[in-house]
Each structure stands twice: as C-alpha cells, then as structure tokens.
Design an enzyme around this catalytic site. Sequence first.
Site, mmCIF file in Angstrom:
data_model
loop_
_atom_site.group_PDB
_atom_site.id
_atom_site.type_symbol
_atom_site.label_atom_id
_atom_site.label_comp_id
_atom_site.label_asym_id
_atom_site.label_seq_id
_atom_site.Cartn_x
_atom_site.Cartn_y
_atom_site.Cartn_z
ATOM 1 N N HIS A 192 -26.247 26.471 10.862
ATOM 2 C CA HIS A 192 -25.511 25.446 11.597
ATOM 3 C C HIS A 192 -24.807 26.142 12.770
ATOM 4 O O HIS A 192 -24.481 27.331 12.668
ATOM 5 C CB HIS A 192 -24.492 24.839 10.626
ATOM 6 C CG HIS A 192 -23.760 23.646 11.127
ATOM 7 N ND1 HIS A 192 -22.703 23.737 12.002
ATOM 8 C CD2 HIS A 192 -23.905 22.335 10.861
ATOM 9 C CE1 HIS A 192 -22.234 22.522 12.244
ATOM 10 N NE2 HIS A 192 -22.949 21.656 11.572
ATOM 11 N N ASP A 221 -21.943 30.530 4.096
ATOM 12 C CA ASP A 221 -21.605 29.193 4.582
ATOM 13 C C ASP A 221 -22.075 28.225 3.504
ATOM 14 O O ASP A 221 -23.260 27.928 3.392
ATOM 15 C CB ASP A 221 -22.311 28.933 5.915
ATOM 16 C CG ASP A 221 -22.121 27.498 6.396
ATOM 17 O OD1 ASP A 221 -21.485 26.702 5.671
ATOM 18 O OD2 ASP A 221 -22.628 27.173 7.482
ATOM 19 N N GLN A 276 -23.014 23.113 2.558
ATOM 20 C CA GLN A 276 -23.994 22.207 1.955
ATOM 21 C C GLN A 276 -24.253 22.523 0.483
ATOM 22 O O GLN A 276 -24.961 21.766 -0.179
ATOM 23 C CB GLN A 276 -25.324 22.265 2.725
ATOM 24 C CG GLN A 276 -25.248 21.797 4.164
ATOM 25 C CD GLN A 276 -24.894 20.325 4.294
ATOM 26 O OE1 GLN A 276 -25.080 19.529 3.370
ATOM 27 N NE2 GLN A 276 -24.369 19.948 5.442
ATOM 28 N N LYS A 301 -17.247 16.908 2.778
ATOM 29 C CA LYS A 301 -18.640 16.788 2.360
ATOM 30 C C LYS A 301 -18.755 16.701 0.843
ATOM 31 O O LYS A 301 -19.848 16.729 0.292
ATOM 32 C CB LYS A 301 -19.448 17.976 2.883
ATOM 33 C CG LYS A 301 -19.644 17.980 4.397
ATOM 34 C CD LYS A 301 -20.593 19.079 4.815
ATOM 35 C CE LYS A 301 -20.519 19.410 6.285
ATOM 36 N NZ LYS A 301 -21.031 18.360 7.170
ATOM 37 N N CYS A 347 -26.791 19.926 14.697
ATOM 38 C CA CYS A 347 -26.046 21.154 14.976
ATOM 39 C C CYS A 347 -26.831 22.388 14.556
ATOM 40 O O CYS A 347 -26.260 23.348 14.043
ATOM 41 C CB CYS A 347 -24.676 21.149 14.289
ATOM 42 S SG CYS A 347 -23.593 19.913 14.945
#
Lengths: 413, 142
Positions: free
Chosen positions: A126, A204, A207, A230, A370
Amino acid sequence: MQKSVLNAYDIRRDFPILKRKVGDKTLVYLDNAATTQKPSSVITAIHDYYSYYNANIHRTVHQLGEEATIAYEQTREKVAKFINARSKEEIIFTRNATEAINLVSYTWGRQHVKAGDSVIISEMEHHSNIVPWQILEMEKNANLRYVGVDDQGYLRLDDYKNFLDAANVRLISISEMSNVLGTILPLNEIIRLAHRKGIPVLVDAAQSVPHMPVDVQRSDCDFLAFSAHKMLGPTGVGILYVKRDILEGMPPFITGGDMIKEVHRHATIYNDLPYRFEGGTPNIAGVIGFGAALDYLNRIGMDRVRDHEVDITKYALAALTDFKNVKLYGPQDAIDRGGVISFNIADIHPHDLATIMNERGIAIRSGHHCAQVLMERLDVSATSRASFYIYNTKEEVDIFIDALDDARRIFRV
Amino acid sequence: MSDDIYREIILDHYRNPRNKGKLTNPDVSIHDSNPLCGDEIDIHLKIEEDKIKEIRFEGRGCAISQASVSMLTEMVINKPLNLVKDLAKEDILENIGLTNLGPARIKCALLSLKVLKMAMIKYYTDRDPESARKFENEPAVY
C-alpha cells in the site's frame, strides 16, 4: 468435535447501518478492506464516553478523568492481548496504520538507515508502506528495494533471499496481506530469514489483524502496524506494536503534551513507554470505541472470522471463475488469500462498474487501491475490488454476481 | 437510474474514440489526471489564426471520462479560441447528455474540459504571458 461457524445473519443484527437502503435497494457492503461497519456496542461505547465520563486522560485527578483514563488504558491492554504482545507498554496509539509506519520511519528509520543502506519492501505494498521509505531513501541516499510478485500474485521469495544477501539491509517492511490481491505472505519465513541476518521486520498488518489470528510473539516481528477502523472500530485510531528493547532506543516522534515527564526552558525529560510516543490529547473516544470492537471480535473468535472469510471467498471465487470475460487477480486458492477479490470484466472500467453496482445498492471499491506500484506490475490502471467481513453472506455474493451480469449486459460484453 | 449513463453514444465514443492519438509538432500538449479515478488525458492542439485547427487526445480511464474528451474534440475543432475559452461545465455535461452525475463521477466528465483549458492557458503563456491573464480569474472547472 466440529468447530462451530459464525452466523453472519445473527451478526448482521448488531450493525444498524446494514438495515439502511441505498435508493430502494438494501445495502450490500463489500468494501471492507477500505473500512468496516461498526456494531452497536462500538457506537454505544463512544456515545457513553461523551455522555457520561468525557474528560482528558492521564493527568487528571477528578472522577471523570479517572474513568476515562481507565477505559483508555483498558483498550491498550486488550490490544496487547489481541496480538499477544508481551506487555501493554509495547502498544502505541496513533491515528492510523499510516501514521504508525511513519512513526517508525521518522524515528527508528532516521536513526538507523544511513547512506548506501537498503530498506526492503514488496511490489504489493500500500502507498502507506512505500512513501515513508521513499522519503527516507531520498533523505539518506539509501536504497528502496522491491521484492517482486509473480503472475499468480505470490511473493517471489527468491528475490527476497537475493536482496537479503546484499550488504547493508537495515529493515524489511512488508504487508502481511495484500489489500489488492488478498495474498497472505509467508511471514514466518520472511521474518526467520531476516532475523538470521539480524535485520528487523516491520509488518503492515492493516489487512491481516482484522481478518485472522495474529501473534507477534509467534511471528517474532519487530514492528506491527494496523488500523482500528478496518476491524469494527472507529476511524482515527491506529496501533503500532514495537518490541520493547527496540522501543526503548527510539527517539520521540510527535512531541508536546502528555509525552513528557518534565519540561524546563531548554530541556525535556520524556515520559515512560509507551506515553513517550503519544504526544497531545489522543483520540480518547476512538480508543475506547476500539476496545468495544476488540471485545466483539473476541466473542466471535478470530479463527471463526478467518473460517467464515475463507468460506465466502471460495464461494465468490467459484462464481467469478465461471464468469464470462472476467480477469481475476491474486491467488486462486482461498486458503492463500484473505477475503479480498480484485477483478476486471472485459473493457468495463472499474469506475463504471462501481457506478452500476451502486445503483443496485452494492458498495465495491474501484481504482488503484493506493497500490499504484502493484497496478503497474499488473499492467492495469485500475481494478474493481470486493472485500468481505463477518457480516457478509453468500446471498450477498449472489446479488453481487447478478449485478455483474447486468453490467455485462449494459456494456454488451 | 445510472444505467442510463451508459447510453449508446457514450459506449460508442468509449470504444471508438474520435480524434485519438498524437499530433506531429503540436503547438501545445498537456497532461492531467484525476486522482480519484486515475483517469488520464493528454490533449494536443494545432492552432492557426486563433482557431483550433487540429486536436488529438490520448488517455485512459472510465467510459465517462474518455467519451467526454472524445466528444469534446468534436465540439471544439475549427472553433475560435475565444469561444472555446468560454466553455462552461454545463456545456460539457449537456454535450455528453449527462446532467445528473453525482459529485464523484462529475469529475470524470469534466476532466476533458479541465485539460483543454490547461492547454489553452499554456498556449497563451508560451506566446504572450499578458494575454494568458484573461484566464486568471477563470473559475476552477471543478
């Protein structure tokens, strides 16, 4: 004993927004990789804070401040437990995952990355895990290296191993799950290989933490970043986990109130961990709301969240694979991916498709997500993306597939 | 009903764009994109006697943005610059027959006009910075 599965229809009752209409159609919300909807318990927690104990936290003696501080700090403990951190001092609240990654690049990164050093990321990052390192690359005259993605959407581990063999690699910063392809990366192996050379790894997890069990002690990652919104929580709350011994050596990021112990005219003694990294009044209501979101997910269990998403992703992939003129991106096996499906249909541009979907009450995402470096790699300008969460049903997948048929009819493809 | 957006004429211009391509020795070329969608448009102009003698565009993006620019090229070819300069967003939306677009998609439809106006400003600035001033108080296209 058979594992019980979650009942999405029961869960839906807890989400007021899922009752709303878009035009005359019932909302079908398939944009969960962008942000998820919020259950009543989260909305109530925020409402209760403002209604009954709104006060600033930490340096407050009065009753309201004490209650607010306790609620805020309870969320920190819940977060630590949720990702199995050793202690709550390793949990820093930020505004979002983006700010969490920036915190690392601006503090640890500036301290440790020197001219000629490398930072390794991947082609499926991202922008939030690209731009901060680009800035560091320019500032320090360092090298940003991209581990490739193969045509099936898997990470090229050979690339990675070759990069690791080069000298002066200072950091690996990599997403655990691609927000476009859904690919789940072999994180344990990535970290094991890096640690063998003494290189720390930032994950990261924007997700991954919302969608599957994550254990920072098991993966042994050094930094982990994710966003509350999220995973049923409010916007404006991000989380950075940092291993304690690394955190202790990090200079502060945002400076000012709350992150200090003593301030004199020309010198300041910084506060203890983790408060040293939380300058200014934080998003108190948001953090408290996030605590309610974690309670909600804990009641379901992250194993069951993952199982549900594998199930619904399999179902959607099967329907899409048979679909005429469709191009699917990412691994075809639902086990290797999260509940995110990117696709294109013939020459229908994703924004046109999203407009046609919207007319049917269906919220999907369209664009570069993104992840323009990945878009270039895939040689597309945009994709459409449907992404699932705990409240999505196969019935909704059917509505989505029917709408794709309509789109094909309108565009005559 | 947004399905009405994708009428025959829009799909026709999307799939069979008019005046698409490059120009040899254009008097002005300019590029812009829509960060929301990633729609991209390049416009190339040949200008003679203050008229748009030739216009070509390159671009990629959604049906609305690409049909809009294709239709705009037909609209302005051989037109005097001072008429083109006064084109308003309503003229574009009427020309493509989409007057009910929402705030997100209207940007797709108007990127064509934005790029054409940028091209004209560049043309004037290159030749005569003074005359480019007449664009200074132009309202933003969107």
